[in-house]
Design a protein around this motif. Sequence first.
Motif, short mmCIF file in Angstrom:
data_model
loop_
_atom_site.label_atom_id
_atom_site.label_comp_id
_atom_site.label_asym_id
_atom_site.label_seq_id
_atom_site.Cartn_x
_atom_site.Cartn_y
_atom_site.Cartn_z
N GLN A 12 1.69 -0.61 1.58
CA GLN A 12 1.67 0.23 0.44
C GLN A 12 2.77 1.16 0.39
OE1 GLN A 12 -2.43 1.95 0.36
NE2 GLN A 12 -3.26 0.28 -0.40
N PRO A 89 8.52 0.85 -3.30
CA PRO A 89 8.74 -0.41 -4.22
C PRO A 89 10.16 -0.89 -4.05
CG PRO A 89 7.11 1.04 -5.27
CD PRO A 89 7.74 1.82 -4.27
N THR A 92 11.39 -3.50 -1.41
CA THR A 92 10.75 -4.74 -1.56
C THR A 92 12.02 -5.86 -1.68
OG1 THR A 92 8.88 -4.38 -2.60
CG2 THR A 92 9.70 -6.70 -2.93
N THR A 114 7.39 -6.62 1.20
CA THR A 114 7.17 -6.07 0.00
C THR A 114 6.30 -4.96 -0.17
OG1 THR A 114 6.47 -8.60 -0.37
CG2 THR A 114 5.47 -7.26 -1.99
N SER A 116 4.02 -2.34 -2.29
CA SER A 116 3.29 -2.67 -3.49
C SER A 116 1.80 -2.09 -3.35
CB SER A 116 3.34 -4.10 -4.00
OG SER A 116 2.31 -3.97 -5.30
#
Length: 117
Positions: A12, A89, A92, A114, A116
């Motif tokens: 996250q 983000p 990523t 990643t 997100s």
Amino acid sequence: VQLVESGGGLVQPGGSLRLSCAASGSILSISVWSWYRQAPGKQRELVARTSSDSSLYYADSVKGRITISTDGPENAVFLVYLHMNSLEPEDTAVYFCKAHNWRDDYWGQGTQVTVSS
């Protein structure tokens, strides 16, 4: 020189990850260890670098959030870490480890990160 990255995954925003690069083979010949990343549709970019003279480089976009470190060799394996905090983000990408010596550049296969919610 063989390089194997690990440690990627889904995290996250604001989270942390530690990527590892396990290097084997002619590791004593390596003078520069680097982490690169490549986001979809973008060119591969240098994230962080450490050299045999102990100099360090960080891309402006990661300064203060990402740290490169090394450990070893132990049992003929040298480890290169990428400690990533406060992930965004925009971080990523597929992250690649690279080793450089007088003869060539060596790349790992990459590990996906990643970021997100």
